[in-house]
Write an enzyme that holds these catalytic residues in place. Structure first.
Site, PDB file in Angstrom:
ATOM      1  N   ASP A   8      53.203  44.818  87.311  1.00 18.03           N
ATOM      2  CA  ASP A   8      53.097  45.505  86.690  1.00 18.03           C
ATOM      3  C   ASP A   8      53.308  46.664  86.002  1.00 18.03           C
ATOM      4  O   ASP A   8      53.410  47.716  86.770  1.00 18.03           O
ATOM      5  CB  ASP A   8      51.987  44.541  85.835  1.00 18.03           C
TER       6      ASP A   8
ATOM      7  N   GLU B 110      47.568  46.012  88.311  1.00 13.17           N
ATOM      8  CA  GLU B 110      46.453  46.848  89.093  1.00 13.17           C
ATOM      9  C   GLU B 110      46.857  48.198  87.716  1.00 13.17           C
ATOM     10  O   GLU B 110      46.100  48.195  88.515  1.00 13.17           O
ATOM     11  CB  GLU B 110      48.119  48.034  90.267  1.00 13.17           C
TER      12      GLU B 110
END
Length: 409
Positions: A101, A163
């Site tokens: 991400d 994350e």
């Protein structure tokens, strides 16, 4: 096999791989993968694990864990993807971890796609260094080690979807996948000049929701209870816990609320990010924010806060320091000097070390800087050297560390 012989075989394997590595990097940088867009993040996972499956890895799109009752929004996040050289029953061995991400919303990749400037030794694009270059590095390092037969133990790769929000849905899965690993190499971006990380702060994410009473802001103001005004009081109270001398931060980074300018706000919300140097400090800080939330400043409003500590700090334990010494030896062998560069950011390496008790080293990815900005860049000339550094560190770790004792989660 002597480490110098391993180095020679890696030199030969990587001698013609840089164009393919850069091509894969361009492909996934040009794929939007904003944390909150699960479908986009998962598309990156499918590309990455598809490539590894072709190389003979056992790959999986791992099922999600049920979200806590007061954090149902987590059900909308993407999946963790994994790749293994061996079956789960053989244990995780040495692990390579990274996240798919980015902080950039949909459309960013189209607006400013991957660009390679050889003369300036820079590659740019959303998430190019944080951390899609690290993802590509893990793919090629694991494939090289597998094809060359240089690892005496299994290898496990994980690719997380969240994350940038503190890995709330990922850490329980890392606990299952990496419990009992021998070592963890996290390829967050390396620091220019050979920096790797042995020490990181921890972080937490919290979500504050406030309910008020709506009323006409002129005619019936006294009948309302402003959720936004209550939020303002709480933001100021939270800010009092910032202690830069001890690297403790509290940042209210996103706020929402109200229905119209001429209505007393019936609702408000905020997302709060905290960072801290020790796990105990983080836990105390989260409890303090919960206590502040319980205090009511505007009669008629009610408040609820969820979340807490997400990623524990990475601390330089004896195991971490031993792993760093192996990285130093690897660097000396390839003529690439490394040094410790403490980070004020957080990463999943902290969870692996502090919770699972597995030696972990971070910022092992290609060098880069200006993370989370339009000026983010990766230094292409460090791509292959960092691959060799990680590979030779992993080979030594497989020989130097026994599987960590499994912890009860």
């Amino acid at each position: 096999m002597e480490l110098s012989q391993c180095k020679e075989r890696l030199d030969a394997w990587f001698s013609d791989k840089e164009p393919e590595m850069l091509s894969m990097l361009e492909r996934i940088v040009n794929m939007d993968s904003f944390t909150n867009d699960a479908a986009d993040v998962n598309k990156v996972g499918e590309v990455v694990t598809g490539w590894l499956a072709e190389a003979g890895f056992h790959t999986a799109k791992l099922p999600k864990k049920p979200a806590p009752a007061d954090e149902q929004w987590m059900n909308g996040l993407g999946n963790v993807f994994s790749a293994r050289t061996h079956s789960v029953e053989c244990g995780p061995g040495v692990a390579f971890i990274g996240h798919m991400d980015t902080v950039f919303p949909a459309g960013t990749a189209g607006a400013r796609p991957f660009r390679l400037d050889r003369a300036a030794d820079r590659a740019t694009g959303p998430g190019v260094t944080d951390m899609k270059a690290g993802i590509v590095q893990n793919m090629f390092v694991a494939r090289a080690l597998k094809e060359l037969g240089l690892m005496d133990v299994p290898m496990t790769l994980t690719f997380s979807p969240d994350e940038e929000l503190g890995s709330p849905s990922t850490t329980p899965i890392l606990g299952e996948q990496l419990n009992g690993a021998q070592a963890v190499i996290c390829t967050e971006p390396g620091y220019p000049g050979g920096g790797v990380t042995l020490e990181r702060k921890g972080s937490g994410h919290m979500f504050l929701e406030i309910m008020g009473i709506s009323a006409h802001a002129g005619r019936c103001y006294q009948d309302g209870a402003s959720a936004i005004l209550e939020l303002a009081h709480k933001i100021l109270a939270f800010d009092a816990y910032v202690d830069l001398d001890h690297d403790t931060t509290v940042n209210t980074g996103l706020v929402n609320g109200g229905t119209s300018a001429n209505s007393v706000a019936p609702n408000a919300s905020a997302r709060i990010h905290i960072t801290f140097k020790t796990l105990e400090t983080g836990r105390r800080l989260a409890e303090a924010l919960r206590a502040e939330t319980a205090k009511n400043h505007i009669p008629g409003t009610s408040s609820h806060i969820s979340g807490g500590v997400r990623l524990p700090p990475l601390v330089p334990t004896p195991g971490v320091m031993k792993l760093f010494s192996l990285a130093e030896q690897a660097g000396e062998l390839i003529g690439y000097s490394v040094h410790s560069a403490p980070s004020k950011g957080t990463a999943e390496s902290g969870y692996c070390s502090s919770v699972l008790g597995v030696p972990a080293i971070c910022s092992m990815g290609p060098e880069g800087s200006n993370l989370h900005s339009a000026d983010e860049y990766m230094i292409p000339s460090t791509f292959v050297p960092r691959c060799k550094l990680a590979a030779l560190t992993a080979i030594q770790a497989a020989r130097a560390f026994a599987p960590a004792a499994k912890v009860s989660l």
